[in-house]
Scaffold this motif. Sequence first.
Motif, PDB file in Angstrom:
ATOM      1  N   GLY A  52       0.837  -1.279  -0.021  1.00 41.45           N
ATOM      2  CA  GLY A  52      -0.336  -0.043  -0.174  1.00 41.45           C
ATOM      3  C   GLY A  52       1.289   1.101  -0.022  1.00 41.45           C
ATOM      4  O   GLY A  52      -0.029   2.402  -0.574  1.00 41.45           O
ATOM      5  N   GLU A  53       2.195   1.167   0.574  1.00 36.77           N
ATOM      6  CA  GLU A  53       3.062   2.200   0.376  1.00 36.77           C
ATOM      7  C   GLU A  53       3.893   2.688  -1.254  1.00 36.77           C
ATOM      8  O   GLU A  53       3.741   3.834  -1.431  1.00 36.77           O
ATOM      9  N   VAL A  54       2.806   1.787  -2.682  1.00 38.32           N
ATOM     10  CA  VAL A  54       3.447   2.115  -3.339  1.00 38.32           C
ATOM     11  C   VAL A  54       2.045   2.848  -4.265  1.00 38.32           C
ATOM     12  O   VAL A  54       1.224   2.438  -4.286  1.00 38.32           O
ATOM     13  N   ASP A  55       2.357   4.360  -5.851  1.00 41.78           N
ATOM     14  CA  ASP A  55       1.718   4.434  -5.869  1.00 41.78           C
ATOM     15  C   ASP A  55       1.083   3.667  -6.762  1.00 41.78           C
ATOM     16  O   ASP A  55       1.695   3.155  -7.750  1.00 41.78           O
ATOM     17  N   GLY A  56      -0.006   3.687  -6.939  1.00 44.82           N
ATOM     18  CA  GLY A  56      -0.935   2.886  -8.208  1.00 44.82           C
ATOM     19  C   GLY A  56      -2.053   1.631  -7.827  1.00 44.82           C
ATOM     20  O   GLY A  56      -2.114   1.274  -8.839  1.00 44.82           O
ATOM     21  N   VAL A  57      -1.041   1.852  -6.198  1.00 45.60           N
ATOM     22  CA  VAL A  57      -1.868   0.434  -4.947  1.00 45.60           C
ATOM     23  C   VAL A  57      -2.860   0.622  -5.023  1.00 45.60           C
ATOM     24  O   VAL A  57      -3.396   1.943  -3.966  1.00 45.60           O
ATOM     25  N   GLY A  58      -4.315   0.374  -5.325  1.00 47.49           N
ATOM     26  CA  GLY A  58      -5.109   0.423  -4.590  1.00 47.49           C
ATOM     27  C   GLY A  58      -5.768  -0.588  -3.660  1.00 47.49           C
ATOM     28  O   GLY A  58      -4.852  -0.896  -2.955  1.00 47.49           O
ATOM     29  N   GLU A  59      -6.724  -0.270  -2.440  1.00 40.48           N
ATOM     30  CA  GLU A  59      -6.442  -0.591  -1.503  1.00 40.48           C
ATOM     31  C   GLU A  59      -7.362  -2.158  -1.458  1.00 40.48           C
ATOM     32  O   GLU A  59      -7.678  -2.754  -2.586  1.00 40.48           O
ATOM     33  N   GLY A  60      -6.708  -3.313  -0.557  1.00 42.56           N
ATOM     34  CA  GLY A  60      -6.792  -4.135   0.009  1.00 42.56           C
ATOM     35  C   GLY A  60      -5.863  -5.490  -0.879  1.00 42.56           C
ATOM     36  O   GLY A  60      -6.318  -6.464  -1.390  1.00 42.56           O
ATOM     37  N   ALA A  61      -5.130  -4.559  -1.045  1.00 43.42           N
ATOM     38  CA  ALA A  61      -3.908  -5.313  -1.145  1.00 43.42           C
ATOM     39  C   ALA A  61      -3.981  -7.061   0.352  1.00 43.42           C
ATOM     40  O   ALA A  61      -3.807  -6.900   1.101  1.00 43.42           O
ATOM     41  N   LYS A  62      -3.644  -8.406  -1.336  1.00 43.31           N
ATOM     42  CA  LYS A  62      -4.097  -9.266  -0.297  1.00 43.31           C
ATOM     43  C   LYS A  62      -2.434 -10.495  -0.159  1.00 43.31           C
ATOM     44  O   LYS A  62      -2.531  -9.971  -1.818  1.00 43.31           O
ATOM     45  N   VAL A  63      -1.820 -10.806   0.848  1.00 46.45           N
ATOM     46  CA  VAL A  63      -0.729 -11.016   0.141  1.00 46.45           C
ATOM     47  C   VAL A  63      -0.595 -12.783   1.709  1.00 46.45           C
ATOM     48  O   VAL A  63      -1.069 -13.005   2.130  1.00 46.45           O
ATOM     49  N   SER A  64       0.019 -13.411   0.437  1.00 45.03           N
ATOM     50  CA  SER A  64       0.535 -14.875   1.184  1.00 45.03           C
ATOM     51  C   SER A  64       2.141 -15.137   1.384  1.00 45.03           C
ATOM     52  O   SER A  64       2.400 -14.484   0.522  1.00 45.03           O
ATOM     53  N   ALA A  65       2.380 -15.536   2.324  1.00 49.26           N
ATOM     54  CA  ALA A  65       3.780 -15.999   2.278  1.00 49.26           C
ATOM     55  C   ALA A  65       4.225 -16.658   2.868  1.00 49.26           C
ATOM     56  O   ALA A  65       3.989 -17.859   3.575  1.00 49.26           O
ATOM     57  N   ARG A  66       5.412 -17.687   2.794  1.00 51.51           N
ATOM     58  CA  ARG A  66       6.214 -18.916   2.924  1.00 51.51           C
ATOM     59  C   ARG A  66       7.460 -18.079   3.508  1.00 51.51           C
ATOM     60  O   ARG A  66       8.321 -17.442   2.922  1.00 51.51           O
ATOM     61  N   VAL A  67       7.686 -18.970   4.774  1.00 49.30           N
ATOM     62  CA  VAL A  67       9.144 -18.616   5.427  1.00 49.30           C
ATOM     63  C   VAL A  67       9.794 -19.740   5.152  1.00 49.30           C
ATOM     64  O   VAL A  67       9.155 -21.040   5.522  1.00 49.30           O
ATOM     65  N   VAL A  86      -0.298  -0.789 -15.303  1.00 48.30           N
ATOM     66  CA  VAL A  86      -0.427  -1.593 -14.615  1.00 48.30           C
ATOM     67  C   VAL A  86       1.209  -2.573 -14.936  1.00 48.30           C
ATOM     68  O   VAL A  86       1.364  -2.866 -13.434  1.00 48.30           O
ATOM     69  N   ALA A  87       2.079  -2.375 -15.968  1.00 48.27           N
ATOM     70  CA  ALA A  87       3.053  -3.234 -15.569  1.00 48.27           C
ATOM     71  C   ALA A  87       3.938  -2.048 -15.087  1.00 48.27           C
ATOM     72  O   ALA A  87       4.987  -3.150 -13.739  1.00 48.27           O
ATOM     73  N   ARG A  88       4.440  -0.676 -14.795  1.00 48.43           N
ATOM     74  CA  ARG A  88       5.308  -0.189 -14.016  1.00 48.43           C
ATOM     75  C   ARG A  88       4.436  -0.172 -12.624  1.00 48.43           C
ATOM     76  O   ARG A  88       5.710  -0.206 -11.432  1.00 48.43           O
ATOM     77  N   THR A  89       3.484  -0.143 -12.028  1.00 48.54           N
ATOM     78  CA  THR A  89       3.142  -0.674 -10.427  1.00 48.54           C
ATOM     79  C   THR A  89       3.691  -1.775 -10.411  1.00 48.54           C
ATOM     80  O   THR A  89       3.548  -1.771  -8.868  1.00 48.54           O
ATOM     81  N   THR A  90       3.015  -3.099 -10.891  1.00 50.78           N
ATOM     82  CA  THR A  90       3.258  -4.210 -10.245  1.00 50.78           C
ATOM     83  C   THR A  90       5.229  -4.651  -9.688  1.00 50.78           C
ATOM     84  O   THR A  90       5.656  -4.788  -9.563  1.00 50.78           O
ATOM     85  N   GLU A  91       5.835  -3.908 -11.026  1.00 49.93           N
ATOM     86  CA  GLU A  91       7.076  -4.519 -11.146  1.00 49.93           C
ATOM     87  C   GLU A  91       8.026  -3.097  -9.588  1.00 49.93           C
ATOM     88  O   GLU A  91       8.977  -3.301  -9.348  1.00 49.93           O
ATOM     89  N   ALA A  92       7.412  -1.468  -9.350  1.00 45.43           N
ATOM     90  CA  ALA A  92       7.681  -1.064  -8.460  1.00 45.43           C
ATOM     91  C   ALA A  92       7.173  -1.361  -6.529  1.00 45.43           C
ATOM     92  O   ALA A  92       7.479  -1.915  -6.365  1.00 45.43           O
ATOM     93  N   VAL A  93       5.418  -2.495  -7.329  1.00 45.27           N
ATOM     94  CA  VAL A  93       5.945  -3.121  -6.107  1.00 45.27           C
ATOM     95  C   VAL A  93       6.411  -4.288  -5.386  1.00 45.27           C
ATOM     96  O   VAL A  93       6.990  -4.484  -5.020  1.00 45.27           O
ATOM     97  N   MET A  98      10.254  -6.545  -1.838  1.00 42.91           N
ATOM     98  CA  MET A  98      11.582  -7.268  -1.449  1.00 42.91           C
ATOM     99  C   MET A  98      12.279  -6.887  -0.752  1.00 42.91           C
ATOM    100  O   MET A  98      12.917  -7.001   0.185  1.00 42.91           O
ATOM    101  N   ARG A  99      12.258  -5.468  -1.040  1.00 44.86           N
ATOM    102  CA  ARG A  99      13.151  -3.850  -0.347  1.00 44.86           C
ATOM    103  C   ARG A  99      12.582  -4.269   1.125  1.00 44.86           C
ATOM    104  O   ARG A  99      13.596  -4.079   1.808  1.00 44.86           O
TER     105      ARG A  99
END
Length: 130
Positions: A52-67, A86-93, A98-99
């Motif tokens: 949600g900190e990235v410009d161009g992302v709407g509310e409600g991102a859902k994430v699953s994680a494997r550690v 969409v391409a720039r937003t997904t690459e930025a996200v 990762m960072r």
Amino acid sequence: MTTTYAPPAGRHRADEVEQGEESGDHVETESDRGRTTLEPRAVKKIAARAAGEVDGVGEGAKVSARVDGETATLDVQLPVSYPASVARTTEAVRAHLMRRTHQLTGLTVPRVDIVVSALKSAEVRSGRVW
């Protein structure tokens, strides 16, 4: 004389802490100090907020994680705000997750898979049109 190694911010464990005393040196390792374990649900919440900190992302991102040890893999369902690229937003996200996940957890994130789940309009509708 005492010398203490402070790990970089975001690390979840120190590799070594050296303490020098007159009687000799002692190296304190992970097993001496304890272990910190991050559950996937904690990593998932951190990554969802970071998305949600990235410009161009709407509310409600859902994430699953494997550690797995020092590594986390993320799967993201991402709403993108229309008309953002969409391409720039997904690459930025992807780069930001990762960072930022590494910065906040100390885990390495080598892979982020993204599914664009929706295009969210920025315009707000007020009331009903008759």
